[in-house]
Scaffold this motif. Sequence first.
Motif, PDB file in Angstrom:
ATOM      1  N   LEU A 155      40.176  57.977  29.063  1.00  0.00           N
ATOM      2  CA  LEU A 155      40.034  57.076  30.202  1.00  0.00           C
ATOM      3  C   LEU A 155      41.393  56.906  30.869  1.00  0.00           C
ATOM      4  N   VAL A 156      41.410  56.990  32.200  1.00  0.00           N
ATOM      5  CA  VAL A 156      42.627  56.741  32.965  1.00  0.00           C
ATOM      6  C   VAL A 156      42.363  55.545  33.875  1.00  0.00           C
ATOM      7  N   LEU A 157      43.075  54.467  33.640  1.00  0.00           N
ATOM      8  CA  LEU A 157      42.928  53.241  34.421  1.00  0.00           C
ATOM      9  C   LEU A 157      43.797  53.315  35.679  1.00  0.00           C
ATOM     10  N   ILE A 158      43.487  52.461  36.648  1.00  0.00           N
ATOM     11  CA  ILE A 158      44.250  52.401  37.893  1.00  0.00           C
ATOM     12  C   ILE A 158      44.763  50.977  38.081  1.00  0.00           C
ATOM     13  N   ALA A 159      46.074  50.833  38.195  1.00  0.00           N
ATOM     14  CA  ALA A 159      46.691  49.504  38.238  1.00  0.00           C
ATOM     15  C   ALA A 159      46.209  48.672  39.423  1.00  0.00           C
ATOM     16  N   GLU A 160      45.997  49.317  40.573  1.00  0.00           N
ATOM     17  CA  GLU A 160      45.574  48.580  41.762  1.00  0.00           C
ATOM     18  C   GLU A 160      44.153  48.027  41.644  1.00  0.00           C
ATOM     19  N   TYR A 161      43.407  48.514  40.670  1.00  0.00           N
ATOM     20  CA  TYR A 161      42.057  48.008  40.397  1.00  0.00           C
ATOM     21  C   TYR A 161      42.016  47.582  38.929  1.00  0.00           C
ATOM     22  N   PHE A 162      42.897  46.656  38.621  1.00  0.00           N
ATOM     23  CA  PHE A 162      43.126  46.300  37.225  1.00  0.00           C
ATOM     24  C   PHE A 162      41.899  45.671  36.575  1.00  0.00           C
ATOM     25  N   ASP A 163      41.243  44.764  37.283  1.00  0.00           N
ATOM     26  CA  ASP A 163      40.088  44.103  36.680  1.00  0.00           C
ATOM     27  C   ASP A 163      38.940  45.085  36.451  1.00  0.00           C
ATOM     28  N   GLU A 164      38.699  45.954  37.419  1.00  0.00           N
ATOM     29  CA  GLU A 164      37.682  46.994  37.232  1.00  0.00           C
ATOM     30  C   GLU A 164      38.066  47.912  36.064  1.00  0.00           C
ATOM     31  N   SER A 165      39.358  48.190  35.945  1.00  0.00           N
ATOM     32  CA  SER A 165      39.839  49.022  34.841  1.00  0.00           C
ATOM     33  C   SER A 165      39.567  48.363  33.498  1.00  0.00           C
ATOM     34  N   ASP A 179      38.009  39.940  24.995  1.00  0.00           N
ATOM     35  CA  ASP A 179      38.977  40.855  24.384  1.00  0.00           C
ATOM     36  C   ASP A 179      39.959  41.411  25.416  1.00  0.00           C
ATOM     37  N   VAL A 180      39.523  41.554  26.657  1.00  0.00           N
ATOM     38  CA  VAL A 180      40.390  42.118  27.694  1.00  0.00           C
ATOM     39  C   VAL A 180      40.889  41.060  28.669  1.00  0.00           C
ATOM     40  N   LEU A 181      40.673  39.804  28.336  1.00  0.00           N
ATOM     41  CA  LEU A 181      41.191  38.716  29.163  1.00  0.00           C
ATOM     42  C   LEU A 181      42.717  38.769  29.168  1.00  0.00           C
ATOM     43  N   SER A 182      43.327  38.574  30.336  1.00  0.00           N
ATOM     44  CA  SER A 182      44.786  38.656  30.409  1.00  0.00           C
ATOM     45  C   SER A 182      45.320  37.802  31.541  1.00  0.00           C
ATOM     46  N   ILE A 183      46.607  37.478  31.427  1.00  0.00           N
ATOM     47  CA  ILE A 183      47.357  36.775  32.467  1.00  0.00           C
ATOM     48  C   ILE A 183      48.410  37.754  32.985  1.00  0.00           C
ATOM     49  N   PRO A 184      48.628  37.842  34.298  1.00  0.00           N
ATOM     50  CA  PRO A 184      49.643  38.777  34.822  1.00  0.00           C
ATOM     51  C   PRO A 184      51.028  38.509  34.223  1.00  0.00           C
ATOM     52  N   LEU A 185      51.601  39.538  33.601  1.00  0.00           N
ATOM     53  CA  LEU A 185      52.930  39.432  32.995  1.00  0.00           C
ATOM     54  C   LEU A 185      53.881  40.414  33.659  1.00  0.00           C
ATOM     55  N   ASN A 186      55.184  40.243  33.382  1.00  0.00           N
ATOM     56  CA  ASN A 186      56.217  41.145  33.904  1.00  0.00           C
ATOM     57  C   ASN A 186      56.219  41.147  35.438  1.00  0.00           C
ATOM     58  N   THR A 187      55.934  39.974  36.023  1.00  0.00           N
ATOM     59  CA  THR A 187      55.862  39.833  37.469  1.00  0.00           C
ATOM     60  C   THR A 187      57.234  39.507  38.038  1.00  0.00           C
ATOM     61  N   ARG A 188      57.617  40.220  39.086  1.00  0.00           N
ATOM     62  CA  ARG A 188      58.907  39.948  39.731  1.00  0.00           C
ATOM     63  C   ARG A 188      58.811  38.772  40.699  1.00  0.00           C
ATOM     64  N   SER A 189      59.906  38.061  40.848  1.00  0.00           N
ATOM     65  CA  SER A 189      59.971  37.011  41.862  1.00  0.00           C
ATOM     66  C   SER A 189      59.986  37.655  43.244  1.00  0.00           C
ATOM     67  N   ARG A 243      36.497  34.640  36.516  1.00  0.00           N
ATOM     68  CA  ARG A 243      36.140  33.245  36.230  1.00  0.00           C
ATOM     69  C   ARG A 243      36.764  32.791  34.921  1.00  0.00           C
ATOM     70  N   ARG A 244      36.693  33.646  33.903  1.00  0.00           N
ATOM     71  CA  ARG A 244      37.265  33.299  32.599  1.00  0.00           C
ATOM     72  C   ARG A 244      38.791  33.231  32.668  1.00  0.00           C
ATOM     73  N   ARG A 245      39.406  34.115  33.462  1.00  0.00           N
ATOM     74  CA  ARG A 245      40.861  34.065  33.627  1.00  0.00           C
ATOM     75  C   ARG A 245      41.285  32.757  34.296  1.00  0.00           C
ATOM     76  N   ALA A 246      40.561  32.369  35.329  1.00  0.00           N
ATOM     77  CA  ALA A 246      40.872  31.111  36.013  1.00  0.00           C
ATOM     78  C   ALA A 246      40.699  29.924  35.070  1.00  0.00           C
ATOM     79  N   GLN A 247      39.690  30.007  34.241  1.00  0.00           N
ATOM     80  CA  GLN A 247      39.399  28.939  33.280  1.00  0.00           C
ATOM     81  C   GLN A 247      40.520  28.806  32.258  1.00  0.00           C
ATOM     82  N   VAL A 248      40.947  29.941  31.676  1.00  0.00           N
ATOM     83  CA  VAL A 248      41.996  29.888  30.662  1.00  0.00           C
ATOM     84  C   VAL A 248      43.351  29.557  31.294  1.00  0.00           C
ATOM     85  N   SER A 249      43.573  29.986  32.534  1.00  0.00           N
ATOM     86  CA  SER A 249      44.819  29.645  33.234  1.00  0.00           C
ATOM     87  C   SER A 249      44.898  28.139  33.475  1.00  0.00           C
ATOM     88  N   GLU A 250      43.770  27.563  33.856  1.00  0.00           N
ATOM     89  CA  GLU A 250      43.720  26.118  34.094  1.00  0.00           C
ATOM     90  C   GLU A 250      43.983  25.352  32.802  1.00  0.00           C
TER      91      GLU A 250
END
Length: 320
Positions: A155-165, A179-189, A243-250
């Motif tokens: 499988l080859v994922l595409i970063a610009e379509y991360f959630d679909e990946s 299992d694939v729930l995530s928060i954006p990391l390594n983000t530049r200012s 929805r789950r990402r927003a929930q866990v972020s909150e």
Amino acid sequence: MNILFRYGESHNLTFAFPTIKFHYDYPNFFSTLNVSGFSTEKEQNYNIMCHHMRFHLPEVQKIMPSDTFYFTILRNPVTLMESSFAYYRDSSSFIRARNIETFLSNPNRYYQNMSYDSAFAKNLMTFDLGFNHNGPESEEQFKLLCQSVDAMFDLVLIAEYFDESLVLLKDALCWTLDDVLSIPLNTRSDRSRHVLSAQTEEKIKSWNQLDWQLYMYFKNSFWNRVERFGKERMEKEVEELRRRRAQVSEKCLDNQVEPYQLRDKSMVPYQPFAARILGYNLKPGLRREEQQLCHRLVLPELQYSELLWTKHYKTGEVSP
């Protein structure tokens, strides 16, 4: 990487840790010598290999089981090079250029094709996948490159379509959305970002032609896979994942901040030469059972790797 770290930790899986802790002697090709504690004289069962490497399938296959699922991720070479210029600003090819436009105006003046870090400035994905980033550029070479990568990875994922990946990855591995729930990391200012003109974008595509052809081929095959998965099904699962990402972020996150604004200084992400990587402050007063989940979701790569290394070493699973 954070997703794989959390899954491996929660399921007590065994990681193939690098001898250098954070990478497998990158930018050299991966070798079995780079895996901590590995020996051909004793039976070892590794479940996950996910640290930075220059991929070399024959050597990886000596470490991992025969039924290993191989996947990777590609990113638009335009945004990748803009990011690389900030992240690897002190590399041999970039350090003398005033900005990315200066470099691209006459790349051969700055590009150090024989240096160990030359791939940071040209066809980085082609290099990381184990191919010659300075190789010939022709329709035949593009086809061979894409076919070779296609043959190596399930499988080859595409970063610009991360959630679909993530949905495709979850489906391929028989995992759950949690299992694939995530928060954006390594983000530049924002002050570390550079807006590119259309002309500069075209120059980047031309300069990174191997990467560009690779990206376009797998972007197309990615959407073919989405078609087979089912567009309506994909839309529903992506909506639920968000929805789950927003929930866990909150529940978990107070705010995303500059490194100096982090209350817990042990959570400061690695700061490269010319980029400022943001971190997260967790909400105060989290319950004990929430604390670990929230902490692991935003734990920077180096700290998480160190934590897992220490945990495995203490249980005797990994030799020092």
